[in-house]
Design an enzyme around this catalytic site. Structure first.
Site, PDB file in Angstrom:
ATOM      1  N   GLY A  73     -19.889   2.088  -9.568  1.00  0.00           N
ATOM      2  CA  GLY A  73     -19.370   2.755 -10.019  1.00  0.00           C
ATOM      3  C   GLY A  73     -18.083   2.693 -10.861  1.00  0.00           C
ATOM      4  CG  ASN A  74     -15.087   3.082 -14.072  1.00  0.00           C
ATOM      5  OD1 ASN A  74     -15.004   4.038 -14.253  1.00  0.00           O
ATOM      6  ND2 ASN A  74     -14.740   1.907 -13.733  1.00  0.00           N
ATOM      7  CD  GLU A 110     -16.175  -0.950 -17.031  1.00  0.00           C
ATOM      8  OE1 GLU A 110     -16.620  -1.000 -15.704  1.00  0.00           O
ATOM      9  OE2 GLU A 110     -16.056  -1.433 -18.020  1.00  0.00           O
ATOM     10  CG  HIS A 123      -9.432  -0.091 -14.905  1.00  0.00           C
ATOM     11  ND1 HIS A 123     -10.097   0.822 -15.275  1.00  0.00           N
ATOM     12  CD2 HIS A 123      -9.678  -1.463 -15.161  1.00  0.00           C
ATOM     13  CE1 HIS A 123     -10.605   0.684 -16.341  1.00  0.00           C
ATOM     14  NE2 HIS A 123     -10.847  -0.626 -15.925  1.00  0.00           N
ATOM     15  CG  HIS A 148     -12.991   1.884 -22.298  1.00  0.00           C
ATOM     16  ND1 HIS A 148     -13.524   1.479 -23.897  1.00  0.00           N
ATOM     17  CD2 HIS A 148     -12.731   1.747 -21.704  1.00  0.00           C
ATOM     18  CE1 HIS A 148     -12.497   0.274 -23.515  1.00  0.00           C
ATOM     19  NE2 HIS A 148     -12.715   0.165 -22.012  1.00  0.00           N
ATOM     20  NE  ARG A 176     -17.680  -7.917 -22.799  1.00  0.00           N
ATOM     21  CZ  ARG A 176     -17.510  -6.784 -23.675  1.00  0.00           C
ATOM     22  NH1 ARG A 176     -18.144  -6.586 -24.990  1.00  0.00           N
ATOM     23  NH2 ARG A 176     -16.259  -5.762 -23.418  1.00  0.00           N
ATOM     24  CB  SER A 231     -11.164   6.768 -14.959  1.00  0.00           C
ATOM     25  OG  SER A 231     -10.527   6.948 -15.674  1.00  0.00           O
TER      26      SER A 231
END
Ligand code: ADP
Ligand code: MG
Lengths: 768, 87, 230, 87
Positions: A544-545, A101, A57, A103, A124, A547
């Site tokens: 970006g992210n 993001e 992560h 989760h 945030r 996962s």
């Protein structure tokens, strides 16, 4: 490289054993690397720090080499990947910060809090850039709504997103929701935030200035969420049930205060950097800020305000308590910083400082409990390029001749098929979802959820921004490269349909376990497809992210790259909606239908089949389409425009007719030019590169298309009557609009009503 | 001064529409709890406070309810328990 | 003439109210900080929407004790106009400026959408720019908007013409008192017995520009403006 | 079968953030209740159900908590009282 100084184990710390190392998700090779870096064995605290920072992560260890291949440049990109959020200039000294993001794992365990804290985190990331959040989007994937558990997850996630964003006062304006058994047990919850700032106020999270104080701001640190980052880097399994205490609880009220206080702080000139304490909390925020500034830092955990007594350095460093920020202030300005926070009833505690010595040091009072040399803690994390191989089953599925699948008897009436598709939860209207989101707060929402892209005006200018998330896991499953290309193209088309010029992309790569060759293949190919499409469409990736490990004991999810696209609408007069607007307008189809039904929603919904090749995506044609459409919109010739993709031409036509629920407008089209195509390809095939628009000036629109080499045809008229009539095919049909509307609008509410109360309004997700 | 734990119930006034109670009843039925006749959902508030003695703790808690914890227009409250102190 | 807009911790429509007053009405507006005891000479006070104190416990329950509320209540007692919108309506009820309470929506979900309202009484300082019976389109965005009061209160409100706005709609066959949140008698907005405190769940400050879907909310601000200026 | 009234408390799990409890504590302090140390806000649920006897009623209520009434991830529950039946 100098080894770091010896650090004595803290009394009470467990011994460093192979089992403990494994429990921290650190491989033998990684452990060797750590010992080499330190020149000694790590302490328990150091092991924890490294396990978090080197988790997938935080470190992107399986994706970083791939991500480097993405196009990231354009003249207007002010901040590309690597910061809390990407930033692009939009003119007049204004800029837009945005990021997506995931989760996923927290939401699988606790849908309400998991989704809520996901929203909090991405907010945030954006306001720490100095931007005021102006819009939230999301992209959601769930299993089939036939399952009560899925309805519970769906209800909880939507409520969590809504409650958090609504309370903070940022409108949630767009998104997408897809239901497919592939996500059973491992839902995807991706949240995107868009913020507006002055270029001059752009703030970066770079620690600098020896002697500058490091200040912890916001909520106190508790034991919640310890090891969330490594948790997000593992497969979901039964064993995870035991990890439930890792769940974090969000407090949107504190977030709102933090938002206002942070923006005030940034504008005050008293600070040099600010970063969210997100995944891996204090550890990652401090280490990353230090690494970006190439400076040393020292932090005293005894100075961190805690919520519970007797917290260890390990716990304080790794806690993922929400609504906390780390600030580097200018030395001597501590009181000014504190005053701003106190105004907002928040606390600020100096917990460390920027130091000249190139080390990352953590103390507990006078005792050093962790120390790493230089900034290697972040930069030295390993990266992997595992073997990749496409799974033969997928090759076979893709190669399958789906045109040979026999029609069901009911399909003799195309209206039946159309109603099936409109009522498919994936295609059906999502008002059940977005009615729960405040989409109009802050009074900028020109086009809210329900159409193609959402549009927000930019006050003080005649411009607007258009935003949308898109992705298609089924396409990506059957052909990862094509699927990712299409995700970019679809997001860009959606933005263009709203009148926006697609500008830049943030992306969320949701994949399975990258150590499996077939999964790594999907990841590699999808990134390649995304890179090609972003390059071709001139929309660089600004962040970006990733996962990974989205798996359950039953296997991996569909590989699901999600694209968050931001575009600029040059003039408010160009803002365009999806629904037909005027009786008498001509209906024009830009682009061409094909025979293809591969990978379609039609095959899945009507035949329970996921197979065939996804439609071809010609990127040059996509670009020409966008240019032609924007030309026509710019000339004032377009009264409505709608992306023609999922569910095909018939679904797009029906949506245009009924989308404005209070003012449905019937239409008549003649599809005889394509009489030669198989009917289901023509009506329900998902050929890319198409837009359905309505116009009072068909010839001018056709001319604009011609100038860009885009095939285009006037196919009918907005009659304004009570039905949709499709003629010129082997099986002409007419459906009353109210039947279409019932299928489209009532499908999800009906399903959720089945056990809605049990699933989504259970006290478990409803605070009293 | 001694530490007390006062446990309070704040409940929606009878007769008012109770959609939450109804939703929970329905949900329980759906889950197969057929024997459920009715459900009411209110707030359970635990106040930990210092007070001279039990009656004082309870008195303070009542004042808190009257002032803040319950809405006199739509809710009733009761002190369910006062713990601590005696020991 | 000057509008004072209270910012409570958690208010999030204060800015929208400010923009509506300044940009659309062209009047002066100032934010009033909840910790202060100063209305800064505001002629009209707006209690804006949002989630003051996170809506914890009950919406409005904690905000009503903010220092500024002492002054707002005094202003109201002097006959000064107070406009409570959404969370502001909830706060006004909790503070006793208006009768009744706003409970969790009957559907138990937050609802955001444009709704149709009927102006029930156009002879008040908040509605004089409308016609009685006129229908307005104004957005709602709330989870706790179910207006509730005892029978006596309802009878008084109706008898004294203090129900200013009622929800209409619900489609064919809908209940006479249809509302998106289960409000008694479909009540969307009421005034105090002296007529100077308005509470409404819909957001007129979000309906001041056709670009964003509707400008029907301007009338509320213009009405109060014409009264104060008169 | 006899009618029972089971009274349940569902409370936020200790250790997890309890923003509501904190907000109420702060508010009580502001109102002058300086002696308040801590507040927790949970749900008080009353379930009326038919059961063979008291233990059966309680058992059913526990199952309801586990399945629906309490969120096993973030909340704890307890049976506060079982009334009826005996009379
Ligand atoms: N989770 C969601 N949140 C907000 N809006 C949503 C969500 N899901 C879908 N929508 C809205 O519903 C509309 C249709 O979405 P989608 O099916 O993805 O359209 P398209 O096929 O044109 O991409 C869009 O306006 C979208 O913003
Ligand atoms: Mg889509």
């Amino acid at each position: 490289m100098t080894a770091s100084r010896p650090v004595q184990p803290r009394p009470g710390d467990p011994a460093i054993t192979p089992a403990l190392i494994a429990e921290h998700g650190i491989t033998d090779e990684e452990y060797r690397r750590l010992v080499e870096m330190l020149g000694r064995a790590p302490t328990f605290t150091e092991l924890g720090v490294v396990s978090a920072l080197w988790s997938e992560h935080c470190s992107y260890k399986h994706s970083r080499p791939l991500l480097r291949t993405l196009p990231t440049n354009a003249a207007y990109v002010l901040q590309g990947p690597g910061e809390n959020a990407g930033v692009i200039a939009i003119g007049d000294g204004l800029a837009v910060a945005f990021k997506i993001e995931s989760h996923n794992h927290p939401s699988a365990v606790e849908p309400y809090q998991g989704a809520a804290t996901g929203v909090g985190g991405i907010l945030r990331d954006v306001f720490t850039m100095g931007a005021r959040p102006i819009a939230m989007l999301n992209s959601l994937r769930f299993g089939s709504l036939d399952s009560a558990r899925v309805r519970y997850l769906f209800g909880g996630v939507v409520k969590g997103i809504g409650d958090y964003g609504n309370c903070v006062g940022v409108p949630t304006v767009a998104g997408e929701v897809v239901f497919d058994p592939a996500y059973e047990g491992n839902p995807l919850v991706n949240a995107m935030c868009v913020g507006l700032l002055r270029e001059s106020e752009l703030m970066r999270a770079v620690a600098q200035g020896v002697g500058n104080p490091i200040i912890a701001v916001g909520a106190r640190t508790g034991r919640d969420g310890i090891h969330g980052a490594s948790f997000a880097s593992e497969d979901l399994s039964e064993a995870n049930e035991a990890k439930r205490p890792r769940v974090q609880v969000g407090d949107p009220f504190t977030e709102k205060l933090l938002l206002e206080a942070s923006l005030e702080l940034i504008h005050s000139g008293h600070i040099v950097a600010i970063q969210d304490m997100g995944a891996a909390g204090l550890t990652s925020s401090s280490a990353e800020m230090a690494a970006r500034g190439d400076v040393g830092v020292t932090i005293d955990v005894e100075k961190v305000p805690v919520r519970e007594p007797n917290m260890t350095p390990y716990e304080i460093l790794l806690s993922e308590s929400q609504e906390r920020m780390l600030v580097v202030a200018i030395k001597g300005h501590e009181d000014a910083v504190r005053a701003i926070l106190e105004k907002w009833d928040l606390t600020a505690s100096v917990i460390g400082e920027v130091i000249a010595e190139p080390v990352y040091r953590v103390t507990e009072g006078d005792r050093v409990v962790a120390e790493f040399p230089g900034t290697r803690l972040v930069t030295d994390c390993p990266t992997y390029t595992p073997p990749a191989a496409e799974h033969p089953d997928i090759v076979a599925l893709r190669a399958r001749d789906v045109s040979a699948i026999a029609e069901r008897p009911e399909e003799r009436d195309p209206a039946w098929t159309l109603l099936q598709l409109l009522s498919s939860p994936t295609l059906a209207n999502k008002a059940w979802v977005y009615r729960q989101y405040d989409s109009s707060v802050r009074t900028n929402t020109v086009v809210g959820p329900g159409g193609d892209a959402a549009v927000l005006r930019v006050r003080g200018t005649d411009r607007a921004i258009a935003v949308k998330t898109d992705g298609n896991g089924r396409y990506t499953y059957l052909d990862p490269r094509a699927g990712a290309r299409i995700a970019v193209a679809e997001a860009a088309r959606n933005v263009a349909c709203a009148g926006g010029r697609p500008m830049a992309v943030t992306n969320n790569l949701n994949f399975g376990n990258p150590r499996k060759p077939d999964v790594y293949f999907q990841l590699r190919e999808a990134v390649a497809g995304m890179a090609e499409a972003c390059a071709a469409l001139g929309t660089p990736v600004t962040g970006g992210n990733v996962s990974l490990y989205n798996e359950t004991p039953r296997g991996a999810i569909y590989p699901t790259p999600v694209i968050g696209m931001v575009g600029v609408v040059d003039r408010l007069a160009h803002v365009t909606r999806s629904a037909f607007a005027h009786a008498g307008d001509a209906i024009v189809l830009l682009g061409e239908p094909t025979a293809s039904i591969g990978a379609s929603e039609y095959l899945q919904r009507v035949h329970g089949t996921v197979a065939g090749a996804p439609p071809a995506c010609d990127l040059a044609a996509e670009r020409a389409l966008i240019d032609a459409l924007l030309d026509a919109i710019g000339a004032g010739d377009v009264r409505s425009a709608h992306d023609c993709a999922d569910g095909g031409l018939a679904v797009a036509l029906a949506e245009c007719a009924i989308m404005d629920r209070d003012h449905p407008l019937g239409a008549r089209v003649d599809l005889s030019p394509w009489r030669g195509l198989p009917l289901r390809g023509l009506l329900f095939g998902e050929a890319q590169g198409r837009v359905l628009l309505s116009t009072p000036h068909a010839e001018r629109v056709l001319a604009a298309a011609g100038r860009h080499g885009v095939p285009a045809r006037a196919i009918g008229t907005v009659t304004g009557g009570p039905s949709l009539e499709v003629a010129g095919t082997a099986r002409p049909f007419t459906v009353p609009l109210d039947r279409l509307a019932d299928a489209y609008f009532e499908s999800i509410p009906r399903i959720m009503a089945r056990t809605a109360s049990a699933a989504s309004d259970s006290p478990a997700t409803t605070a009293v | 001064m001694t530490r007390f734990r006062v446990s309070l119930h704040v409940t929606p006034r009878r007769g008012l529409l109770d959609p939450q109670g109804k939703a929970v009843t329905d949900a329980l039925h759906t889950l197969g709890f057929a024997a459920v006749r009715d459900v009411h959902v209110g707030r359970h508030i635990v106040v930990e406070l210092d007070a001279a003695d039990r009656p004082a703790a309870e008195r303070e808690a009542r004042r808190m309810c009257a002032k803040l914890l319950a809405n006199p227009v739509t809710e009733d409250f009761e002190i369910a328990a006062v713990e601590g102190g005696a020991a | 003439m000057k509008f004072g807009i209270v910012t409570f911790p958690g208010s999030n429509c204060d800015y929208d109210a400010y923009r509506a007053v300044v940009e659309v009405l062209g009047e002066e507006a100032e934010f009033l900080w909840h910790k202060e005891h100063d209305l800064r000479d505001a002629d009209v006070v707006i209690l804006p929407g949002g989630f003051s104190y996170g809506d914890y416990l009950r919406p409005g329950a904690i905000a009503r004790f903010s220092p500024i509320m002492t002054e707002v209540v005094a202003h109201a007692r002097r006959g000064g106009p107070v406009l409570g919108i959404c969370n502001g309506f909830q706060i006004a009820c909790e503070a006793g400026l208006l009768p009744g309470a706003l409970l969790r929506n009957a559907g138990l979900k937050f609802v955001c959408e444009p709704v149709r309202l009927r102006v029930e009484n156009a002879a008040t300082m908040f509605t004089s720019r409308y016609r009685a019976g006129q229908e307005l389109t104004i957005p709602i965005a709330h989870g706790d908007g179910r207006y509730t009061a005892d029978d006596q209160t309802l009878a008084r409100l109706e008898g004294e013409g203090r129900v200013l706005f009622r929800y209409v709609g619900g489609g064919p066959g809908a209940d006479e008192w249809w509302s998106p949140n289960g409000s008694m008698r479909a009540i969307a907005g009421i005034v105090s017995d002296e007529g100077n405190v308005l509470g409404m769940m819909p957001h007129p400050e979000r309906a001041v520009n056709e670009l964003l879907g509707s400008a029907d909310g301007i009338g509320v601000f213009e009405s109060v403006l014409s009264r104060v200026n008169a």
